[in-house]
Design an enzyme around this catalytic site. Structure first.
Site, PDB file in Angstrom:
ATOM      1  N   THR A   1      22.503  45.478  35.391  1.00  0.00           N
ATOM      2  CA  THR A   1      22.994  44.849  36.616  1.00  0.00           C
ATOM      3  C   THR A   1      24.028  45.762  37.265  1.00  0.00           C
ATOM      4  O   THR A   1      24.751  46.485  36.591  1.00  0.00           O
ATOM      5  CB  THR A   1      23.615  43.471  36.336  1.00  0.00           C
ATOM      6  OG1 THR A   1      24.778  43.616  35.516  1.00  0.00           O
ATOM      7  CG2 THR A   1      22.615  42.545  35.647  1.00  0.00           C
TER       8      THR A   1
ATOM      9  N   GLY B   1      28.092  54.073  40.709  1.00  0.00           N
ATOM     10  CA  GLY B   1      29.125  54.133  39.696  1.00  0.00           C
ATOM     11  C   GLY B   1      28.600  54.180  38.278  1.00  0.00           C
ATOM     12  O   GLY B   1      27.612  54.855  37.972  1.00  0.00           O
TER      13      GLY B   1
ATOM     14  N   TYR C   1      41.311  39.199  37.463  1.00  0.00           N
ATOM     15  CA  TYR C   1      40.497  40.257  36.862  1.00  0.00           C
ATOM     16  C   TYR C   1      40.714  40.309  35.357  1.00  0.00           C
ATOM     17  O   TYR C   1      39.750  40.366  34.581  1.00  0.00           O
ATOM     18  CB  TYR C   1      40.843  41.600  37.503  1.00  0.00           C
ATOM     19  CG  TYR C   1      40.032  42.744  36.940  1.00  0.00           C
ATOM     20  CD1 TYR C   1      38.690  42.898  37.277  1.00  0.00           C
ATOM     21  CD2 TYR C   1      40.610  43.659  36.051  1.00  0.00           C
ATOM     22  CE1 TYR C   1      37.939  43.936  36.747  1.00  0.00           C
ATOM     23  CE2 TYR C   1      39.859  44.696  35.526  1.00  0.00           C
ATOM     24  CZ  TYR C   1      38.528  44.839  35.879  1.00  0.00           C
ATOM     25  OH  TYR C   1      37.787  45.869  35.343  1.00  0.00           O
TER      26      TYR C   1
END
Length: 289
Positions: free
Chosen positions: A9, A14, A163
């Site tokens: 996914t 990146g 986060y």
């Protein structure tokens, strides 16, 4: 990895794209997901050009549970086997956002999306055993704590706290998943890729991130370096029976003390199941179909 099928996914850029490319070079049939069709197509072409390997592309916005469910259906209809699932997608947002499902965006994308997708693909992974589930967390898990009374940050929001919590949730999820998969031939491990120079967080950066990133970028890992642990966990023969571990730099490490809390592992699984509409283990056993 010849003959193996891998789904990654967030594989259009990146660390995710570097992981897909590295596994394709090793001979895997690679499938990637992304939100943008053009970007996903370009990424697939880059991988094919280097690895001369088949690459499947799935388009989905994983912040939406409807999209996660649609993606799972497409994967099951397209891939007749699934040897490795790499839950790589994730992000950071400095300001609070809400998904189409009314959930805080960071928690929804970073934790609930891999939680739901993994559960929807579990039977295919079991059918393909030995199989592996790899979830990309972060060293930020060490600063995280599960704020169950305000899990979706409705009372107070901090981008960094959200986060950190989501990355701790990745570790708790993996430990709970590994225990549930004991004896099935499917392993589950979680990793910290290092501090990597990508576009991570660029959509809505915090002031500290805007200030520090240009200063430290030269010391950050490249995406290829950041992908090494994911590639190792997906491919290393010596990890066939290794499960429920946290890795950094391709080495097993201790995660935070909070990540080993069995009560938090169980509570997070129950809450996550409710938030994504999956029956909990207890509900399934007491109300058999």
């Amino acid at each position: 990895m010849a003959g193996k099928t891998v789904l990654i996914t967030g594989g259009t850029g990146g660390i995710g794209k570097a992981t897909a490319l590295g596994l394709a070079v090793l001979g895997a049939r690679v499938a990637i997901t992304g939100r943008n069709a053009d970007r996903a197509s370009r990424a697939a072409e880059e991988i094919r050009a280097v690895a001369s390997a088949p690459v499947e592309v799935f388009i989905a916005d994983l912040s939406s549970q409807q999209e996660v469910r649609r993606l799972a259906d497409e994967v099951l209809n397209t891939l007749d086997r699934l040897d490795v699932l790499v839950n790589n997608v994730g992000g950071f947002w400095n300001t609070r956002r809400v998904t189409a499902d009314g959930l805080e965006y960071t928690f929804a994308l970073n934790h609930l999306a891999p939680f739901l997708l993994t559960n929807l693909l579990l039977e295919r992974l079991k059918e393909s055993r030995p199989a592996r589930i790899i979830t990309v967390s972060s060293g930020a898990q060490a600063m995280g704590r599960m704020d169950f009374p305000d899990l979706l940050a409705e009372r107070a929001y901090s981008g960094q706290r959200a986060y950190n919590q989501s990355k701790l949730a990745n570790v708790l999820f993996t430990y709970g998943l590994a225990a549930r998969l004991s004896g099935t031939g499917v392993t589950a491990n979680v990793l910290h890729p290092g501090v990597v120079a990508t576009a991570f967080g660029a959509e809505d950066p915090g002031r500290m991130q805007e200030f520090l990133t240009p200063l430290v970028q030269r010391w950050m890992k490249t995406p290829e370096q950041g992908a090494r642990t994911s590639i190792y966990l997906a491919s290393a023969p010596e990890l066939d029976n290794v499960t429920g571990r946290y890795f950094a730099n391709s080495t097993p490490k201790k995660s935070s003390k909070r990540s080993y809390s069995q009560s938090d592992i169980d509570r997070l699984w129950h809450v996550s199941s409710a938030l994504v509409g999956l029956e909990s283990d207890s509900e399934r056993s007491t109300n058999p179909p």
